[in-house]
Design an enzyme around this catalytic site. Structure first.
Site, PDB file in Angstrom:
ATOM      1  N   TYR A 105      34.775  41.922   4.947  1.00  0.00           N
ATOM      2  CA  TYR A 105      33.627  41.867   4.041  1.00  0.00           C
ATOM      3  C   TYR A 105      33.852  42.833   2.885  1.00  0.00           C
ATOM      4  O   TYR A 105      34.358  43.930   3.102  1.00  0.00           O
ATOM      5  CB  TYR A 105      32.343  42.288   4.761  1.00  0.00           C
ATOM      6  CG  TYR A 105      31.906  41.377   5.874  1.00  0.00           C
ATOM      7  CD1 TYR A 105      32.468  41.465   7.133  1.00  0.00           C
ATOM      8  CD2 TYR A 105      30.921  40.433   5.667  1.00  0.00           C
ATOM      9  CE1 TYR A 105      32.059  40.641   8.150  1.00  0.00           C
ATOM     10  CE2 TYR A 105      30.499  39.597   6.686  1.00  0.00           C
ATOM     11  CZ  TYR A 105      31.079  39.713   7.927  1.00  0.00           C
ATOM     12  OH  TYR A 105      30.664  38.892   8.927  1.00  0.00           O
ATOM     13  N   HIS A 113      28.728  38.027   2.225  1.00  0.00           N
ATOM     14  CA  HIS A 113      29.506  37.125   3.081  1.00  0.00           C
ATOM     15  C   HIS A 113      30.928  37.663   3.144  1.00  0.00           C
ATOM     16  O   HIS A 113      31.366  38.355   2.227  1.00  0.00           O
ATOM     17  CB  HIS A 113      29.540  35.723   2.498  1.00  0.00           C
ATOM     18  CG  HIS A 113      28.273  34.977   2.710  1.00  0.00           C
ATOM     19  ND1 HIS A 113      27.840  34.613   3.953  1.00  0.00           N
ATOM     20  CD2 HIS A 113      27.341  34.527   1.839  1.00  0.00           C
ATOM     21  CE1 HIS A 113      26.698  33.971   3.839  1.00  0.00           C
ATOM     22  NE2 HIS A 113      26.362  33.901   2.563  1.00  0.00           N
ATOM     23  N   LYS A 157      36.512  30.809   2.394  1.00  0.00           N
ATOM     24  CA  LYS A 157      37.093  32.131   2.552  1.00  0.00           C
ATOM     25  C   LYS A 157      38.596  32.003   2.371  1.00  0.00           C
ATOM     26  O   LYS A 157      39.129  30.910   2.442  1.00  0.00           O
ATOM     27  CB  LYS A 157      36.791  32.699   3.940  1.00  0.00           C
ATOM     28  CG  LYS A 157      35.311  32.831   4.237  1.00  0.00           C
ATOM     29  CD  LYS A 157      35.103  33.488   5.562  1.00  0.00           C
ATOM     30  CE  LYS A 157      33.710  33.244   6.094  1.00  0.00           C
ATOM     31  NZ  LYS A 157      32.634  33.445   5.162  1.00  0.00           N
TER      32      LYS A 157
END
Lengths: 291, 453
Positions: free
Chosen positions: A219, A227, A258
């Site tokens: 993070y 997020h 991601k």
């Protein structure tokens, strides 16, 4: 500013690392960027597992990092408690027990007082007279008495009308001070520790990534606020990797917006070639093209 | 020629509240049921049905029976399929166009060397030159991806506008024109374009990993994502169709020579050779026929890199394990194809990729359950081969649940080497394969909060 809590105890129980003190839990989250995983169920709402409380479990990497920073002492919880209780001086033990009973008494008084008040109000509402023997005004005078009385041990228990049995959440008072050296070795960490250390040093918050199928979730700030940006997997430098793992990680990472991050520390020889004192960590980000 | 969306891709996403534009009428699908009538390249000749109230059917039946008895029609293709063993690519190549078509149509074997799965290079080339009007599956996919990319861009734009609108309401965003104070994702990505990125998919060496901004609890507007995307993601390539329409390329008048061949994996080649007997494999250099048993050994050797000597072969060769699984599921009637795109070993299709999506995704895992392997000297090695991390399983499982496939863990029990010991001389493949046992475990992600009734 760190001195108030440091060094604190990390309890080793069955090869897992725990922190029990709520103040320390918030402190390491704020100052060391370590969140851990809360494990304990909350007594007020025990029938759910979405919101959890103390104790906090630390990854071995997190425990190692705190250990190496000198912020924490790793102690074997079982032997520590056994020793502490076996060699506890008599007066300390008495003080401690009395303190517990006082706390229980105060709690009992509080409850009693509230009951009386409720009763009083109810009687007033009905227009009846309160019986004069136990008015709410009476409770203040004897409240001070047992606290200041040194001879309380001789008093029988039933002198106090209602005494709660207090279960203390922490046993820090009877344990030896935390700055005593312990012989415990630094926590054993997996191959991916250099990657963890590297990312942590960059300011990232790192939590275990089992939910997302990786080793670490990375993070950019506190997980309550951000997020995660990366799914990180660490390895040894020459470790063979299955191509399917890269495909899977890439797909999964891109699917949840991601980056799939692979990283590891260089070997010693490479570090020597590059004139670096410590092995450098290199990371790569994999992105799936066709999604 | 096929216009169908291929089964491997994700089902199209719901577009939310937007109504999609009316689609142009689709070109009719080819009759796949007829094209792929044979599930494997072996013909069967069933006897005609006997209808009791029709006496002629009895004569027909008898005639067919005796005709087959006297001279049986060939069940296998005549002549036998021919292929070449390629050492470099560790696969088996089929060059003859008729064989390529037959192997694809009858059992979905192999993959076109210049295509995604079905060998369609020729069709695409013809289409590029304007000789053919039907879309190939690759083009369909490309179009769909471009659409999706445009949709995502539009969605991101709307999100950004909503945030700006909200900020303006709250009075945090005063001067939009300045542009410097306010973080815009577009501005951010533009600034990255100038930097040289190393490679396409792997972006960013170690120095480039951005440190996140100091996590102070300041204004909420500065929260930006530091994940960067490669050039290709930022600048979607133009569609091939447009490019081909625009520029006539060199040599368009020349007759088209088929540049593509079919690549069979070693498992497929051995199954066609040993399991079905419809394929003959030749050596690429000498052109000599490779016998089935030596092909078996060669495949085992080539499952290592560099190829191992025959003496070093073990019962847990990667090829042997995966072939056992391949053969098992082919025998059960599944169409088994490689699952590398979904990070698994195999995908199982019910009838074939043109008919439906794959139902199951297989992961092949060796299991050293025989007491021979648990002796202390071997224990450490087998444990290392067997053990996988929990996060790995979660990763694979999540990928499968994203694409709606059922994950199946296929455990192959490895026999001790002694049971294959006599294989060193003449290989008896059947006996070798009989030593293996297969166990299947289906796995599903189960979330208590969501799966509650």
């Amino acid at each position: 500013m760190a001195s108030k809590f440091e060094p604190f105890h990390i309890s080793l129980v069955a090869n897992r690392y725990f922190i029990h003190d709520v103040d320390v839990i918030t402190y390491i989250r704020r100052e060391h960027h370590i969140c851990g995983v809360l494990l304990g169920s909350i007594p007020q709402i025990p029938q759910q597992n979405v919101f959890l409380g103390a104790p906090l479990e630390l990854m071995p990497e997190e425990a190692r990092l705190l250990f190496e920073k000198g912020a924490a002492v790793v102690v074997d919880d079982l032997s520590l408690h056994k020793d502490a209780i076996a060699f506890l001086p008599h007066h300390v033990k008495h003080d401690y027990l009395r303190d517990l009973r006082d706390q229980g008494m105060i709690a009992g008084r509080g409850v009693q007082k509230r009951t009386e008040e409720r009763k009083h109000k109810a009687l007033e509402r009905l227009g009846l007279q309160d019986p004069p023997t136990s008015g709410p005004c009476d409770t203040t005078a004897p409240k001070e008495e047992p606290l200041s009385n040194n001879a309380i041990d001789s008093l029988p228990y039933f002198d106090a009308p209602l005494v709660y049995n207090v279960t203390p959440p922490l046993s820090g008072r009877i344990l030896p001070p935390t700055d005593q050296p312990t012989e415990l070795k630094p926590p054993k960490v997996p191959f991916s520790y250099p990657l963890y250390e590297f990312l942590h040093a960059k300011g990232y918050f790192i939590s275990p990534g089992l939910r997302f199928g990786c080793q670490y979730l990375v993070y950019p700030g506190d997980p309550l606020r951000f997020h995660s940006h990366f799914l990180a997997v660490g390895g040894a430098w020459d470790e063979e990797m299955d191509l399917l793992d890269i495909v899977g990680g890439g797909r999964l990472g891109t699917g949840v917006k991601k980056g799939f991050l692979i990283g590891g520390a260089e070997t010693e020889e490479q570090a020597c070639k590059g004139h670096a004192s410590t092995p450098d960590v290199r990371v790569f980000c994999v992105e799936w093209g066709g999604m | 020629m096929p216009s169908a969306v291929f089964a491997d891709s994700l089902p199209p996403q719901a577009v939310g509240d937007q109504k999609p534009a009316p689609r142009p009428p689709r070109t009719p699908r080819p009759n796949y049921a007829r094209i792929h009538a044979l599930p494997i390249p072996v013909k069967t000749y069933p006897l005609p049905t006997f209808v009791p109230n029709n006496p002629i059917s009895l004569f027909h039946l008898a005639y067919t029976f005796f005709a087959h008895l006297l001279s049986a029609p060939p069940s296998h293709p005549q002549p036998c399929f021919e292929a070449y063993f390629s050492n470099e690519t560790r696969s088996v190549h089929v060059a003859d166009p008729a064989t390529v078509r037959a192997l694809w149509e009858q059992g979905f074997f192999g993959k076109g060397s210049l295509s995604r799965s079905e060998p369609t290079w020729m069709d695409r080339e013809k289409r590029r030159r304007g000789l053919l009007a039907v879309e190939t599956s690759e083009e369909v996919t490309q179009k769909r991806r471009a659409e999706r990319r445009a949709f995502k861009k539009e969605r991101a734009r709307k999100e950004r506008e909503a945030i700006e609108e909200k900020l303006r309401e709250e009075g945090k965003l005063v001067n939009v024109q300045d542009g410097e104070e306010v973080h815009k994702p577009d501005v951010e990505t533009q600034s990255h374009e100038g930097e040289p990125t190393e490679g396409g998919a792997v972006n960013g060496p170690v120095d480039a990993l951005p440190a996140p901004e100091k996590a102070g609890f300041g204004e909420a507007g500065d929260a930006k994502k530091s994940v960067r995307f490669s050039e290709s993601e930022l600048h979607p390539r133009p569609l091939k169709n447009d490019a081909s329409a625009a520029r006539p390329t060199i040599g368009d008048d020349e007759p088209i020579v088929d540049q593509e061949h079919l690549q069979l994996t070693l498992e497929e080649a051995l199954f066609l050779t040993y399991g079905l007997g419809t394929l003959r494999v030749r050596d690429e250099a000498t052109g000599q026929l490779i016998s089935t048993s030596s092909l078996f050994t060669m495949c085992r050797q080539h499952s290592y890199f560099p190829p191992k000597a025959i003496a070093d072969l073990q019962p847990d060769d990667p090829f042997l394990i995966s072939y056992v699984v391949y053969h098992h599921f082919r025998s059960l009637g599944w169409v088994v194809r490689s699952g590398i795109k979904f990070a698994v070993d195999y995908l199982l299709y019910n009838r074939g990729p043109v008919f439906s999506h794959a139902e199951f995704a297989l992961i092949v895992l060796p299991s050293y359950s025989h007491p021979y392997w648990s002796e202390p000297s071997r224990k450490s090695q087998t444990v290392a081969k067997e053990s996988k991390q929990w996060w790995w399983l979660h990763c694979v499982n999540r990928v499968q649940s994203q694409v709606r496939k059922n994950l199946v863990l296929v455990y192959v029990d490895i026999p001790p080497p002694s049971s294959l010991a006599d294989l060193s001389g003449t290989v008896n493949i059947t006996e070798a394969l009989q030593c293996y046992r297969i166990r299947e475990f289906s796995l599903k992600r189960w979330i208590p909060n969501r799966s509650r009734d």
